[in-house]
Scaffold this motif. Structure first.
Motif, PDB file in Angstrom:
ATOM      1  N   HIS A  95       0.814  -1.210   0.000  1.00  0.00           N
ATOM      2  CA  HIS A  95       0.000   0.000   0.000  1.00  0.00           C
ATOM      3  C   HIS A  95       0.852   1.265   0.000  1.00  0.00           C
ATOM      4  N   LEU A  96       2.166   1.127   0.281  1.00  0.00           N
ATOM      5  CA  LEU A  96       3.042   2.290   0.247  1.00  0.00           C
ATOM      6  C   LEU A  96       3.225   2.825  -1.166  1.00  0.00           C
ATOM      7  N   LYS A  97       2.864   2.022  -2.185  1.00  0.00           N
ATOM      8  CA  LYS A  97       3.090   2.447  -3.571  1.00  0.00           C
ATOM      9  C   LYS A  97       2.118   3.530  -3.999  1.00  0.00           C
ATOM     10  N   ASP A  98       0.834   3.395  -3.650  1.00  0.00           N
ATOM     11  CA  ASP A  98      -0.120   4.407  -4.119  1.00  0.00           C
ATOM     12  C   ASP A  98      -1.369   4.490  -3.262  1.00  0.00           C
ATOM     13  N   ALA A 246      -4.089   7.054 -18.154  1.00  0.00           N
ATOM     14  CA  ALA A 246      -3.367   5.829 -18.508  1.00  0.00           C
ATOM     15  C   ALA A 246      -4.348   4.691 -18.769  1.00  0.00           C
ATOM     16  N   ARG A 247      -4.146   4.006 -19.862  1.00  0.00           N
ATOM     17  CA  ARG A 247      -5.013   2.878 -20.203  1.00  0.00           C
ATOM     18  C   ARG A 247      -4.589   1.643 -19.418  1.00  0.00           C
ATOM     19  N   GLY A 248      -5.577   0.776 -19.130  1.00  0.00           N
ATOM     20  CA  GLY A 248      -5.293  -0.466 -18.429  1.00  0.00           C
ATOM     21  C   GLY A 248      -5.646  -0.399 -16.957  1.00  0.00           C
ATOM     22  N   VAL A 249      -5.206  -1.439 -16.225  1.00  0.00           N
ATOM     23  CA  VAL A 249      -5.485  -1.578 -14.791  1.00  0.00           C
ATOM     24  C   VAL A 249      -4.164  -1.534 -14.045  1.00  0.00           C
ATOM     25  N   ALA A 250      -4.105  -0.746 -12.974  1.00  0.00           N
ATOM     26  CA  ALA A 250      -2.866  -0.633 -12.190  1.00  0.00           C
ATOM     27  C   ALA A 250      -2.446  -1.993 -11.657  1.00  0.00           C
ATOM     28  N   LEU A 251      -1.154  -2.283 -11.716  1.00  0.00           N
ATOM     29  CA  LEU A 251      -0.664  -3.581 -11.243  1.00  0.00           C
ATOM     30  C   LEU A 251      -0.803  -3.743  -9.743  1.00  0.00           C
ATOM     31  N   THR A 252      -1.086  -2.680  -9.019  1.00  0.00           N
ATOM     32  CA  THR A 252      -1.379  -2.810  -7.590  1.00  0.00           C
ATOM     33  C   THR A 252      -2.769  -3.399  -7.358  1.00  0.00           C
ATOM     34  N   ASP A 288      11.697   4.328 -11.878  1.00  0.00           N
ATOM     35  CA  ASP A 288      10.816   4.085 -10.736  1.00  0.00           C
ATOM     36  C   ASP A 288       9.686   3.151 -11.172  1.00  0.00           C
ATOM     37  N   LEU A 289      10.059   1.974 -11.672  1.00  0.00           N
ATOM     38  CA  LEU A 289       9.085   1.068 -12.302  1.00  0.00           C
ATOM     39  C   LEU A 289       8.485   0.069 -11.315  1.00  0.00           C
ATOM     40  N   HIS A 290       7.932   0.556 -10.210  1.00  0.00           N
ATOM     41  CA  HIS A 290       7.214  -0.352  -9.309  1.00  0.00           C
ATOM     42  C   HIS A 290       5.746  -0.446  -9.747  1.00  0.00           C
ATOM     43  N   GLU A 291       5.018  -1.401  -9.157  1.00  0.00           N
ATOM     44  CA  GLU A 291       3.646  -1.672  -9.609  1.00  0.00           C
ATOM     45  C   GLU A 291       2.718  -0.465  -9.539  1.00  0.00           C
ATOM     46  N   GLY A 292       2.943   0.421  -8.584  1.00  0.00           N
ATOM     47  CA  GLY A 292       2.085   1.588  -8.474  1.00  0.00           C
ATOM     48  C   GLY A 292       2.191   2.531  -9.656  1.00  0.00           C
ATOM     49  N   ASN A 293       3.248   2.387 -10.438  1.00  0.00           N
ATOM     50  CA  ASN A 293       3.454   3.254 -11.600  1.00  0.00           C
ATOM     51  C   ASN A 293       3.227   2.532 -12.923  1.00  0.00           C
ATOM     52  N   VAL A 408      12.564  -3.982 -11.488  1.00  0.00           N
ATOM     53  CA  VAL A 408      11.976  -4.578 -12.685  1.00  0.00           C
ATOM     54  C   VAL A 408      11.918  -6.092 -12.558  1.00  0.00           C
ATOM     55  N   GLU A 409      12.998  -6.691 -12.082  1.00  0.00           N
ATOM     56  CA  GLU A 409      12.972  -8.149 -11.940  1.00  0.00           C
ATOM     57  C   GLU A 409      11.922  -8.567 -10.916  1.00  0.00           C
ATOM     58  N   GLY A 410      11.819  -7.812  -9.809  1.00  0.00           N
ATOM     59  CA  GLY A 410      10.835  -8.156  -8.807  1.00  0.00           C
ATOM     60  C   GLY A 410       9.416  -8.074  -9.331  1.00  0.00           C
ATOM     61  N   VAL A 411       9.103  -7.018 -10.094  1.00  0.00           N
ATOM     62  CA  VAL A 411       7.760  -6.880 -10.659  1.00  0.00           C
ATOM     63  C   VAL A 411       7.502  -7.985 -11.682  1.00  0.00           C
TER      64      VAL A 411
END
Length: 501
Positions: A95-98, A246-252, A288-293, A408-411
């Motif tokens: 939840h810290l992402k967004d 942004a199109r699509g669904v957030a990965l969070t 900064d390519l974490h799921e929230g972005n 990136v590898e983690g996501v």
């Protein structure tokens, strides 16, 4: 804020972690050495009621949220590595992402009007409630007067002062670590802290983020692995940024990976290839390519947002990175070792063959094995031990690359638990090698190097010699040598940690 105040805030941060039992959590007590276990038991005497509520990840998330934006950034990085810390731990941090607490919409509206110098109604047909809230800013859904759906990003009130305070605390912590923890010095804590602080400061001017989004949007369009929303320049100011929706669904959102027709493997491949293509082919990448972005759309389309942190690589760094990756793809450990020495990442006092042998010891056992069978924690430990043997230091200019590669590898692993990083990287790396190391490219670089040498000689001939510098004070005599030694470092402690797959 002076050093005394920064020290007080640092001690306060430590107390926050202790009160939540998030510094040395009781659940890991059996893994601690005797001395650490005794210290953990002592610290737990000062724990508060929160120490008994929730799992370690939940307690850490509460602590980081209280500690501010820089601490939250650390939590965001940790939350991408389920393969190292476990699924429950990263879920507790996610939840810290967004999903932090937003500030009131009426405050956001005032910030927008003050920044843009016009009424909300002059630009927007509607301006809704916040849809995401992160450490530095929050986003609102809005509709422009021409009917386009957009996202409006607004900085948090008072965030500049808070980041400045956090920066002083982080810088102090780095100085203390460098002074009192000799084994950590090769990680260059002061240089690392300076890099993080500078990147965070740049995030506080959303005009720069708009420029980054525009530049990376052009770069992404050339490959098609990833895309960026278009910038609405009429809605850009220092504290305000407007992008097309942004199109699509957030990965969070758990629903993102359950969309009909979504191809998980292809989605994970596109994420890795997008990052590598940006870094290798263009020398500029979203850092900064974490799921929230990140937003996913079937079958395998990725849209990135939040361009506040942009990484850049020069031609030499790009070549070293490509050759290291290619060497691992071919399992040519001697070549990988030579590149490290040529780049100055490993001091020349060491032996190339011995370093190649050490790389083989770590890399060879995991090639060809499914991702779920590879312990990233064990791999990180082995690499840290080996790099210490060869005096490899962290390269400050590559911190963003290393951090982004790990993220990136983690996501990608969360998207596809069996994801093969090397298979995904192969086409991008080979394309770069064919293009850049072919004879025409070598000839072009040779000509460019020759021209640079001639230009340098001409400038030197035209410039009168400078007077000799004064003799250094006794205590200053070794500083150039020390600086040179610190500059000889690794292209990838953290990068290899994420890439050796």
């Amino acid at each position: 804020m002076g050093t005394i105040a920064a020290l007080g805030r640092l001690l306060g941060a430590g107390l926050t972690l202790v009160r939540e039992d998030a510094l040395l959590p009781r659940e890991l007590g059996d893994l601690y050495p005797p001395a650490v276990r005794a210290a953990a038991d002592t610290l737990r005497l000062f724990a508060g009621a929160g120490a008994r509520q929730g799992r370690p990840g939940e307690r850490l998330a509460r602590s980081l949220e209280r500690l501010g934006p820089v601490a939250i950034k650390l939590g965001q990085l940790l939350s991408t590595r389920a393969d190292i810390f476990g699924a429950a731990f990263v879920e507790d941090l996610s939840h810290l992402k967004d999903k932090l607490d937003p500030f009131p919409t009426d405050v956001a509206r005032r910030e927008v009007e003050a920044g843009l110098g016009r009424k909300i109604s002059e630009l927007f047909e509607s301006f809704g409630e916040p849809v995401a809230a992160a450490s530095l800013a929050q986003a609102h859904e809005a509709v422009l007067a021409d009917g386009r759906r957009v996202a409006v990003k607004v900085l948090r009130p008072g965030i500049m002062r808070r980041v400045a305070q956090d920066a002083e605390v982080l810088a102090l912590a780095a100085r203390l670590v460098e002074r009192w923890a000799p084994p950590a010095r090769r990680l260059e804590p002061k240089a690392f802290a300076a890099t993080v602080i500078r990147a965070t400061e740049l995030e506080l001017d959303l005009r720069l983020e708009a420029a980054g989004a525009d530049e990376l949007g052009e770069v992404m369009a050339r490959d098609g692995y990833m895309r960026a929303p278009k910038v609405v320049w009429d809605g850009v100011a220092k504290r305000v940024l407007t992008l097309e929706w942004a199109r699509g669904v957030a990965l969070t959102d758990p629903a993102a990976l359950e969309q009909p027709g979504l191809e998980r493997k292809a989605l994970a491949d596109n994420l890795v290839r997008a990052f590598l293509a940006q870094a290798l082919d263009h020398g500029v990448f979203h850092a900064d390519l974490h799921e929230g972005n990140l937003f996913a759309e079937a079958p395998a389309q990725i849209t990135a947002v939040d361009f506040g942190i942009i990484g850049r690589l020069g031609p030499a760094e790009r070549r070293y990175l490509a050759e290291i990756l290619y060497g691992f793809l071919e399992r040519d450990y001697e070549r990988v070792a030579r590149v490290h020495f040529e780049a100055g990442y490993v001091p020349k006092t060491h032996d190339v063959a011995a370093f190649a042998q050490a790389l083989r010891a770590v890399g060879q056992p995991i090639f060809g094995r499914p991702a779920r069978e590879v312990s990233m924690a064990r791999l990180l430990t082995q690499l840290f031990e080996i790099t210490a043997l060869f005096d490899m230091h962290l390269r400050p200019e590559l911190v963003l690359l290393q951090k982004t590669m790990m993220t990136v590898e983690g996501v990608a692993r969360r998207i596809d638990p069996d994801h093969d990083l090397w298979a995904a990287a192969d086409p991008v790396v080979r394309r770069w090698m064919v293009r850049e190391l072919a004879p025409p490219a070598r000839a072009r670089r040779l000509a460019e190097d020759a021209a640079a040498v001639v230009k340098g000689l001409a400038e030197r001939l035209e410039t009168p010699p400078a007077p000799p510098p004064p003799a250094p004070e006794p205590h200053e005599g070794l500083s150039p040598l020390l600086w040179f030694a610190l500059g000889a470092a690794t292209a990838g402690v953290a990068f290899l940690m994420g890439a050796l797959r």
